[in-house]
Design a protein around this motif. Structure first.
Motif, short mmCIF file in Angstrom:
data_model
loop_
_atom_site.label_atom_id
_atom_site.label_comp_id
_atom_site.label_asym_id
_atom_site.label_seq_id
_atom_site.Cartn_x
_atom_site.Cartn_y
_atom_site.Cartn_z
N VAL A 44 0.52 -9.42 0.02
CA VAL A 44 -0.86 -9.98 -0.85
C VAL A 44 -1.36 -8.74 -1.71
O VAL A 44 -1.58 -8.53 -2.46
N LEU A 45 -1.80 -8.05 -0.66
CA LEU A 45 -2.71 -6.79 -1.24
C LEU A 45 -2.45 -5.73 0.02
O LEU A 45 -2.64 -5.96 1.08
N ALA A 46 -2.21 -4.39 -0.61
CA ALA A 46 -1.89 -3.23 0.32
C ALA A 46 -2.68 -2.01 -0.13
O ALA A 46 -2.76 -1.78 -1.43
N TYR A 47 -3.19 -1.27 0.91
CA TYR A 47 -4.04 -0.06 0.71
C TYR A 47 -3.41 1.03 1.44
O TYR A 47 -3.27 0.74 2.37
N ALA A 48 -3.22 2.16 0.66
CA ALA A 48 -2.99 3.56 1.60
C ALA A 48 -3.84 4.67 0.71
O ALA A 48 -4.08 4.72 -0.36
N GLU A 49 -4.20 5.45 1.66
CA GLU A 49 -5.21 6.41 1.26
C GLU A 49 -6.13 6.19 0.18
O GLU A 49 -6.48 6.91 -0.78
N GLY A 50 -6.74 4.81 0.56
CA GLY A 50 -7.72 4.50 -0.39
C GLY A 50 -7.25 3.85 -1.77
O GLY A 50 -8.23 3.38 -2.76
N LYS A 51 -5.89 3.69 -1.85
CA LYS A 51 -5.65 3.34 -3.29
C LYS A 51 -4.68 2.25 -3.18
O LYS A 51 -4.03 2.01 -1.96
N LYS A 52 -4.93 1.10 -4.08
CA LYS A 52 -3.99 -0.07 -4.03
C LYS A 52 -2.55 0.26 -4.01
O LYS A 52 -2.15 0.95 -5.06
N ILE A 53 -1.72 -0.32 -3.31
CA ILE A 53 -0.28 0.25 -3.34
C ILE A 53 0.79 -1.07 -3.66
O ILE A 53 1.61 -1.12 -3.29
N SER A 54 -0.03 -2.16 -3.88
CA SER A 54 0.73 -3.40 -3.97
C SER A 54 0.60 -4.08 -5.32
O SER A 54 -0.49 -3.64 -6.08
N ASP A 55 1.73 -4.94 -5.70
CA ASP A 55 1.46 -5.46 -7.03
C ASP A 55 2.12 -6.78 -6.76
O ASP A 55 3.38 -7.00 -6.73
N ASN A 56 1.48 -7.93 -6.68
CA ASN A 56 1.92 -9.27 -6.40
C ASN A 56 1.34 -10.16 -7.58
O ASN A 56 0.12 -10.29 -7.70
N LYS A 57 2.13 -10.55 -8.59
CA LYS A 57 1.59 -11.36 -9.60
C LYS A 57 0.96 -12.61 -9.02
O LYS A 57 0.11 -12.92 -9.99
N GLN A 58 1.43 -13.51 -8.29
CA GLN A 58 0.78 -14.56 -7.78
C GLN A 58 -0.79 -14.23 -7.37
O GLN A 58 -1.53 -15.16 -7.59
N TYR A 59 -1.14 -13.24 -6.81
CA TYR A 59 -2.56 -12.78 -6.59
C TYR A 59 -3.22 -11.86 -7.63
O TYR A 59 -4.38 -11.26 -7.29
#
Ligand SMILES: *[C@@H]1O[C@H](CO)[C@@H](O)[C@H](O)[C@H]1NC(C)=O
Ligand SMILES: *[C@@H]1O[C@H](CO)[C@@H](O)[C@H](O)[C@H]1NC(C)=O
Ligand SMILES: *[C@@H]1O[C@H](CO)[C@@H](O)[C@H](O)[C@H]1NC(C)=O
Ligand SMILES: *[C@@H]1O[C@H](CO)[C@@H](O)[C@H](O)[C@H]1NC(C)=O
Ligand SMILES: *[C@@H]1O[C@H](CO)[C@@H](O)[C@H](O)[C@H]1NC(C)=O
Ligand SMILES: *[C@@H]1O[C@H](CO)[C@@H](O)[C@H](O)[C@H]1NC(C)=O
Length: 242
Positions: A44-59
């Motif tokens: 749904v949503l993921a962060y690594a090293e302070g940055k967003k690393i996910s991409d989910n169209k539904q959300y």
């Protein structure tokens, strides 16, 4: 810790799914990897090293992460968001933490619309078709009927689902009304209830057939009529002579 938490939300509202984790003030969010997943497979949503690393169209544009307690905020909530969520926290210093949260999404049904139609009426009873309908809710509802607070069975019910996953429900009851009663239609979903109560009235007064006159009354009135006719006849004869 695999304890499951439950969060409820209405469609269109803002909801926070808690991770029950607090990044210590002394630590930086940059040193953590955080994954919010749904039904164990979808990110749904993921962060690594302070940055967003996910991409989910539904959300897309509907999620936000609190960078201290890792609460996942969703706004506005959609029906499709209903499900089981996982918060996974990785850091350099501590073992992986997994937390589960179940999100139950509801959407309110409309107040039940009850209509009645009389299709036959006699002195003793009024035959009616009672229809009840309600729409735009979630999850799938149960619809029930009661007459004077006593449950009655519908003759027919039907449930349909729109492309937006919202349910509509209609139910039909054929009922013979022999005295004025109160009718209630209730729609129940996820522990919530919407209901409408209205009176069912026996159709207009019917003409009561006159009770047959008692025998002695008939006899008495017959005698009076005969005497009257005789009197008229005698009077006619008397008048015609003069
Ligand atoms: C997380 O923090 C936000 C604001 O910073 C607060 O509204 C929310 O209640 C917190 N959640 C938990 C589970 O502590
Ligand atoms: C999300 O927001 C960005 C920038 O504000 C915008 O370009 C994009 O169209 C939005 N996506 C959706 C699905 O609304
Ligand atoms: C909504 O999600 C919960 C939690 O996973 C699940 O138990 C429930 O069956 C779901 N409801 C529907 C209608 O899919
Ligand atoms: C209730 O149902 C009747 C018949 O289907 C319809 O004419 C009426 O507009 C409905 N009323 C509301 C408030 O939806
Ligand atoms: C039905 O129950 C409600 C509350 O339980 C009560 O107020 C009402 O008078 C009852 N109606 C009938 C017709 O018994
Ligand atoms: C409706 O149901 C009642 C009782 O469940 C039954 O007596 C009646 O015949 C049914 N009417 C129709 C038209 O199906």
């Amino acid at each position: 810790a695999l304890e499951k938490k439950v969060v409820k939300s209405k469609m269109g509202e803002k909801v926070g799914l808690p991770c029950y984790y607090e990044i210590p003030i002394t630590e930086s969010f940059h040193n953590y990897r955080v994954y919010w997943q749904k039904n164990t497979i979808e990110v749904v949503l993921a962060y690594a090293e302070g940055k967003k690393i996910s991409d989910n169209k539904q959300y897309d544009n509907r999620t936000e992460l609190d960078q201290r307690n890792l609460t996942l905020w969703i706004s506005p909530v959609e029906i499709m968001d209903n499900g089981s969520y996982q918060c996974v926290v990785q850091s350099l210093t501590e073992p992986v933490v997994v937390r589960l949260v179940n999100l139950f999404v509801t959407a309110d049904f409309s107040e039940p619309n009850v209509t009645t139609e009389v299709f036959a009426s006699s002195c003793e009873s009024t035959e009616m078709v009672v229809r009840c309908s309600s729409h735009g809710g979630f999850p799938e509802p149960k619809i029930s009927a009661a007459i004077n607070n006593e449950t009655v069975m519908w003759n027919d019910t039907s449930v349909s689902q729109s492309s937006l996953s919202l349910y509509s429900v209609t139910a039909v009851l054929w009922h013979s009304v022999t005295k004025d009663v109160s009718f209630t239609c209730s729609v129940e979903y996820s522990g919530l209830v919407k209901s409408t109560t209205l009176p069912l009235k026996k159709a207009g007064d019917c003409i009561v057939p006159p009770a047959p006159a008692p025998y002695h009354v008939i006899t008495a009135s017959s005698i009076i009529i005969i005497i009257f006719l005789l009197a008229v006849a005698l009077a006619a004869r008397y008048l015609s002579r003069h």
